[in-house]
Design a protein around this motif. Structure first.
Motif, PDB file in Angstrom:
ATOM      1  N   ASP A   1      31.837  40.689  51.997  1.00 36.42           N
ATOM      2  CA  ASP A   1      30.686  40.353  50.891  1.00 36.42           C
ATOM      3  C   ASP A   1      31.117  39.481  49.794  1.00 36.42           C
ATOM      4  O   ASP A   1      30.093  38.582  49.404  1.00 36.42           O
ATOM      5  CB  ASP A   1      30.131  41.637  50.345  1.00 36.42           C
ATOM      6  CG  ASP A   1      29.488  42.523  51.272  1.00 36.42           C
ATOM      7  OD1 ASP A   1      29.050  41.869  52.383  1.00 36.42           O
ATOM      8  OD2 ASP A   1      29.201  43.790  51.014  1.00 36.42           O
ATOM      9  N   VAL A   2      32.247  39.480  49.360  1.00 38.08           N
ATOM     10  CA  VAL A   2      32.821  38.648  48.202  1.00 38.08           C
ATOM     11  C   VAL A   2      34.156  37.949  48.610  1.00 38.08           C
ATOM     12  O   VAL A   2      35.087  38.714  49.263  1.00 38.08           O
ATOM     13  CB  VAL A   2      33.078  39.257  47.090  1.00 38.08           C
ATOM     14  CG1 VAL A   2      33.454  38.593  45.789  1.00 38.08           C
ATOM     15  CG2 VAL A   2      31.558  39.951  46.496  1.00 38.08           C
ATOM     16  N   ILE A   3      34.265  36.653  48.310  1.00 32.68           N
ATOM     17  CA  ILE A   3      35.421  35.831  48.767  1.00 32.68           C
ATOM     18  C   ILE A   3      36.326  35.525  47.549  1.00 32.68           C
ATOM     19  O   ILE A   3      35.833  34.914  46.524  1.00 32.68           O
ATOM     20  CB  ILE A   3      35.032  34.521  49.578  1.00 32.68           C
ATOM     21  CG1 ILE A   3      34.598  35.232  50.861  1.00 32.68           C
ATOM     22  CG2 ILE A   3      36.477  33.951  50.010  1.00 32.68           C
ATOM     23  CD1 ILE A   3      33.760  34.099  51.722  1.00 32.68           C
ATOM     24  N   LEU A   4      37.527  35.837  47.551  1.00 30.47           N
ATOM     25  CA  LEU A   4      38.329  35.421  46.340  1.00 30.47           C
ATOM     26  C   LEU A   4      39.458  34.361  46.865  1.00 30.47           C
ATOM     27  O   LEU A   4      40.068  34.667  47.773  1.00 30.47           O
ATOM     28  CB  LEU A   4      39.073  36.682  45.990  1.00 30.47           C
ATOM     29  CG  LEU A   4      38.317  37.969  45.526  1.00 30.47           C
ATOM     30  CD1 LEU A   4      39.057  39.191  45.065  1.00 30.47           C
ATOM     31  CD2 LEU A   4      37.080  37.825  44.537  1.00 30.47           C
ATOM     32  N   LEU A   5      39.832  33.365  45.747  1.00 30.23           N
ATOM     33  CA  LEU A   5      40.575  32.409  46.265  1.00 30.23           C
ATOM     34  C   LEU A   5      41.582  32.316  44.709  1.00 30.23           C
ATOM     35  O   LEU A   5      41.038  32.186  43.906  1.00 30.23           O
ATOM     36  CB  LEU A   5      39.975  31.107  46.502  1.00 30.23           C
ATOM     37  CG  LEU A   5      39.034  31.018  47.656  1.00 30.23           C
ATOM     38  CD1 LEU A   5      38.205  29.695  47.670  1.00 30.23           C
ATOM     39  CD2 LEU A   5      39.565  31.423  48.875  1.00 30.23           C
ATOM     40  N   TYR A   6      42.857  32.313  45.356  1.00 29.26           N
ATOM     41  CA  TYR A   6      43.956  31.841  44.189  1.00 29.26           C
ATOM     42  C   TYR A   6      44.232  30.471  44.923  1.00 29.26           C
ATOM     43  O   TYR A   6      44.994  30.459  46.162  1.00 29.26           O
ATOM     44  CB  TYR A   6      44.845  32.776  43.946  1.00 29.26           C
ATOM     45  CG  TYR A   6      46.162  32.120  43.263  1.00 29.26           C
ATOM     46  CD1 TYR A   6      46.025  31.989  42.143  1.00 29.26           C
ATOM     47  CD2 TYR A   6      47.163  31.386  44.016  1.00 29.26           C
ATOM     48  CE1 TYR A   6      46.859  31.041  41.219  1.00 29.26           C
ATOM     49  CE2 TYR A   6      48.290  30.910  43.117  1.00 29.26           C
ATOM     50  CZ  TYR A   6      48.083  30.863  41.749  1.00 29.26           C
ATOM     51  OH  TYR A   6      49.033  30.156  40.897  1.00 29.26           O
ATOM     52  N   VAL A   7      44.027  29.099  44.135  1.00 27.63           N
ATOM     53  CA  VAL A   7      44.133  28.096  44.732  1.00 27.63           C
ATOM     54  C   VAL A   7      45.138  27.247  43.837  1.00 27.63           C
ATOM     55  O   VAL A   7      45.196  27.235  42.691  1.00 27.63           O
ATOM     56  CB  VAL A   7      42.981  27.065  45.035  1.00 27.63           C
ATOM     57  CG1 VAL A   7      43.178  25.815  45.521  1.00 27.63           C
ATOM     58  CG2 VAL A   7      41.913  27.953  45.771  1.00 27.63           C
TER      59      VAL A   7
END
Length: 912
Positions: free
Chosen positions: A411-417
């Motif tokens: 449902d939720v997408i987390l990114l460390y970029v």
């Protein structure tokens, strides 16, 4: 201008001229590239393998095509005449062509197209992918139509044409069918291309997340080695499939039978986790291909991250993986996991396994990934899946976004970029994904140290991080500063509905935390409105006289569980709030259990009414009971340890909700421009003088070709010519130095304003020429620009600078000296949509001046937006433009338009 569909940004021509990846309908891969003379033997073998029917459909003969035709198919040296693309893959240990597509010029605007696919690979979408790539290349080489003739019975090719989405016209003659495809993109073309890409990418990644079996290659008996820890993580977290350790020197590790090599494994292998020395990785990948492995996770480091030698080896690795039809995560990665109870995959080298939940994460850093997973567990945030992408050599963040878009468990997408491989593709995908699932990102590297020296205001203002901000803003990505903020926001978005507005109710048992929470709400753009008399009357019925009935509602320190429950139920029913924050400061540890029970009761009762769609967050400051969770049968209520955090979460959630409610922006189809004229001017300047600034006359001509509102006037080379232009323009006029070598004209006395007659114009010309002689700059003087004086309006600036990775960045802000002193500028990545242009104008702090402020007349905002959109079109069409400044631009009264009074433009070969 007319509005068109949301823009699909195809890959650049250079992407197609070099080897690239095709993902087929079944999730397997191939390499696509331009054919060359050295491919003639492989092309002949491909044609020989075609069935008689396929040869007849492709060559209108079942016989062997002559050698000169094969040679012609392998000549892509003149793409305006002909071009061939080939798709290759390793089959039975040999590199083979599995599909080929060509076009030949039929006339200046039409190219004939033909394709063939290996009979064993029909039905996997290769023909459609080839046609799509050929069409993009044809567009790049100025063809507007594709034409084909095929047998009417060739149902597969007819399906390819239909599936492409291009507007088609069919005509029949006997047993043959002629098809003409328009290469003008349509909504159907875009939609079908996006669906194909998304479904194929999802299919290619499924073996990573739902493998029936996993091989750990490089499994070790030494508990300190990564190979042992990988095996241990799979086993101890109860992976539901088969585990196959591979170690040629062991027969058993940790009680699990071990195999000497991948081909020796007794059963099929879906996923291979590789942790062997770097120089052995390529041969292990070959072994995996022999076994039929579809997905590889390369834990091993020592590739592109260590320098040129490692980068070269990584290139070989990627090529090998793609030729084998596989996908790869890594190298130099931490692994991946999936908490699905039916999978329980922990293919990482840590035993840490998160709680099951609805958030999925991609991290470019293994260490950050471990820290984030640990943090998620501390705040009881459940995770669906996690991927450490490492060097992103194959599977990228963009691929994972498409997978999670289709994943019902996310449902939720987390990114460390830390870096972007293809930011334009990211923007396109993220904009679409964000419509249904929020994306939260931490982007490392906000430092202003990336600011580079430049010759224009725009480039000087475009610090290294503004492109990332622009990218995220356009794509609807919520950017946060820290991992703690990311986890806090993820907990709120994963567990609670989005707010329908920005009005917040606060209930508390202590004044101090409520004040801090209220201040934080205001800082986040939230409102804490007064409550209606009706709601206050209801609250007064059960609260003590000393309670505060305004918003925040202070129940005072002696608040009972029942008072909390009734206050929460009452506030959730209040029509004047869109969300509720519940604060609790413990008095004694023994009180916390009852209060928690009261809070849950209040929420449960409130949910029985129309308040079920209002988000609820808790600030739980109960020392000695900080690990408490708040769960109802149908939801979890996020609890934070400080009073400001719920306000932060609601502020971000409200902004995201507003972004989702807005209509997607549209890229305008600007028809009244002469792109060819502008392109010729830039090309001529480059060929004659090389990289550098255009002359004043050239710049004005380019802007005029785009129908940008250049102020009337012209360049004069003598005093007499200056007087002539002034007469034509009308007095009063401005006379300015015209020079593409001198950028700061005012410092040399090169600008004279409000000239009222011929004598003043002559004196201005001679004065400017004299100053140029005085400073030994006579050769740099092209003449003078004579313009009609512009009075009134608001000075703004519009500009562009080229970011090496993100491409053109459009800037907008207040003009004149304000842009340098205040730096009140907003940036967007091209191409701009109408929404981008509108938001840029309204986001600057000086927008109040454009609305009209303290008697100052308002400005023509629509005309400003039109300038931004035309400039975006210009720099998209002519990549040689590397920098551009329109400063100042006078925005006149509504309906009166804009006037560009100063402009400069730099061109550079290969700028993008």
């Amino acid at each position: 201008m007319k509005q068109v569909r949301p823009l699909y940004i195809p890959p650049l021509l250079s992407d197609h001229a070099k080897p690239g990846q095709l993902i087929l309908r079944d999730g397997t891969t191939a390499v696509i590239r331009l054919a060359g003379p050295s491919d003639a033997a492989m092309m002949q073998q491909f044609v020989n393998r075609l069935s008689p029917e396929s040869k007849r459909h492709r060559f209108f003969s079942e016989g062997r095509p002559p050698a000169d035709l094969i040679a012609a198919l392998c000549d892509s040296s003149n793409p305006r005449a002909q071009l061939t693309l080939i798709a290759t893959r390793m089959l039975e240990g040999t590199l083979r062509i599995i599909a080929s597509g060509s076009y030949w010029a039929k006339d200046d605007h039409t190219a004939e197209v033909a394709m063939a696919v290996d009979d064993a690979l029909h039905g996997k979408g290769l023909g459609t992918l080839l046609l799509e790539r050929l069409a993009l290349l044809a567009i790049q080489h100025e063809f507007t139509r594709l034409w084909a003739v095929t047998h009417a019975e060739n149902l597969a090719m007819r399906e390819v044409f239909r599936e492409s989405g291009f507007s088609a016209h069919e005509a029949y003659e006997g047993d043959d069918m002629e098809v003409e495809l328009s290469l003008i993109p349509t909504a159907t073309t875009v939609a079908r291309a996006e669906v194909r890409e998304r479904l194929a990418t999802t299919a290619s990644l499924r073996p990573f997340f739902h493998p029936q079996s996993v091989a750990v290659i490089g499994a070790s008996r030494n508990p300190t080695h990564i190979g042992y820890r990988l095996l241990e993580a799979l086993a101890t977290n109860q992976y539901r499939g088969s585990i196959y350790p591979v170690n040629p020197k062991a027969t058993e590790i940790a009680g699990i039978r071990t195999y000497p090599s991948v081909p020796a494994i007794s059963g099929p292998v879906d996923l291979a986790v590789i942790a062997v020395p770097r120089d052995s990785v390529l041969s292990v990948v070959d072994d995996c291909a022999t076994k039929g492995v579809r997905a590889c996770v390369i834990i091993t480091a020592g590739f592109a991250e260590v320098g040129p030698e490692g980068a070269a080896l990584q290139h070989q690795l990627v090529e090998k993986v793609r030729q084998h039809g596989m996908r790869m995560i890594g190298p130099n990665c931490f692994g991946l996991l999936n908490t699905d109870p039916n999978v329980r995959l922990n293919a990482t080298f840590t035993s840490l396994f998160p709680l099951p939940g609805r958030a999925s994460m991609s991290s470019q850093s293994g260490a950050i990934g471990i820290a984030t997973l640990a943090g998620a567990r501390r705040i009881h945030l459940g995770v669906s899946s996690f991927v450490s992408v490492g060097n992103k050599a194959d599977v990228s963040t963009n691929d994972l976004l498409q997978y999670w878009e289709e994943d019902p468990a996310t449902d939720v997408i987390l990114l460390y970029v830390e870096s972007f491989g293809n930011p334009r593709r990211f923007a396109r995908i993220a904009r679409r994904v964000n419509r249904s699932k929020p994306i939260i990102a931490v982007k490392a590297g906000r430092s202003q140290a990336g600011r580079r020296a430049a010759g224009s205001h725009t480039a000087a203002l475009a610090a290294s991080d503004v492109a990332v901000d622009a990218l995220f803003r356009q794509a609807g990505v919520t950017r946060v500063e820290t991992l703690d903020e990311m986890l806090a926001l993820a907990a709120g978005l994963a567990a609670q509905p989005l707010p329908s507005g920005r009005r917040v109710g606060i209930v508390t048992n202590a004044g101090g935390p409520a004040i801090l929470c209220t201040d934080a709400c205001e800082a986040e753009g939230l409102a804490v409105p007064k409550l209606s008399d009706q709601i206050k009357t209801k609250l007064a019925a059960f609260l003590p006289l000393t309670a505060a009935l305004n918003n925040p509602v202070d129940l005072i320190a002696s608040a009972t569980p029942d008072q909390y429950a009734k206050a929460i139920e009452t506030l959730l029913a209040a029509k004047e709030i869109d969300a509720l924050i519940i604060l609790y400061m413990s008095v004694t540890v023994s009180d916390t259990g009852g209060i928690a029970e009261g809070i849950q009761t209040g929420i449960a009762n409130g949910r029985k009414t129309a308040a079920g769609t209002k988000p609820v967050l808790i600030g739980w400051m109960a020392e000695g009971d900080m690990d408490r969770t708040f769960s109802l049968p149908a939801e979890t209520i996020p609890a934070y340890s400080l009073p400001e955090r719920p306000a932060f979460v609601l502020g971000k959630a409200a902004a995201y909700a507003e972004w989702r409610q807005r209509l997607p922006g549209m890229v305008p189809d600007i028809e009244d421009v002469e792109i060819s004229v502008a392109r010729t001017i830039c090309a001529t300047a480059l060929s004659q003088r090389g990289a550098g600034w255009l002359t004043t006359a050239e710049t004005r001509s380019v802007l005029t070709a785009m129908r940008l509102p250049v102020e009337s006037g012209g360049v004069a080379h003598t005093a007499d010519e200056a007087v002539f232009v002034a007469r034509q323009t009308g007095y009063p006029v401005a006379v300015k130095l015209a020079s593409h070598q001198i950028l700061h004209k005012t410092e040399l006395g090169g600008v004279q304003l409000n000239l009222m007659d011929e004598e003043a114009v002559r004196e201005a010309f001679e004065s400017i020429r004299g100053r140029m002689d005085q400073h030994n700059q006579a050769a740099a003087m092209e003449g003078v620009l004579v313009q009609k004086m512009v009075t009134g309006g608001v000075e703004v600036m519009v500009g562009m600078t080229n970011d090496p990775l993100f491409g053109p960045l459009i800037a907008f802000g207040l003009g004149g000296i304000h842009v340098e002193v205040l730096g009140d500028v907003r940036f967007r990545i091209t191409p701009l949509t109408d929404r981008d242009a509108a938001e840029m104008v309204r986001e600057i702090k000086g927008y109040r001046l454009l609305e009209g402020y303290r008697g100052h007349p308002a400005a023509d905002v629509e005309a400003i937006e039109d300038v931004l959109l035309r400039l975006s079109r210009l720099v998209e069409e002519i990549p040689e433009i590397s920098e551009l400044d329109l400063n100042p631009v006078f925005a006149l009264a509504p309906g009166k338009g804009c006037r560009i009074v100063d402009a400069r433009m730099r061109v550079e070969a290969g700028a993008r």
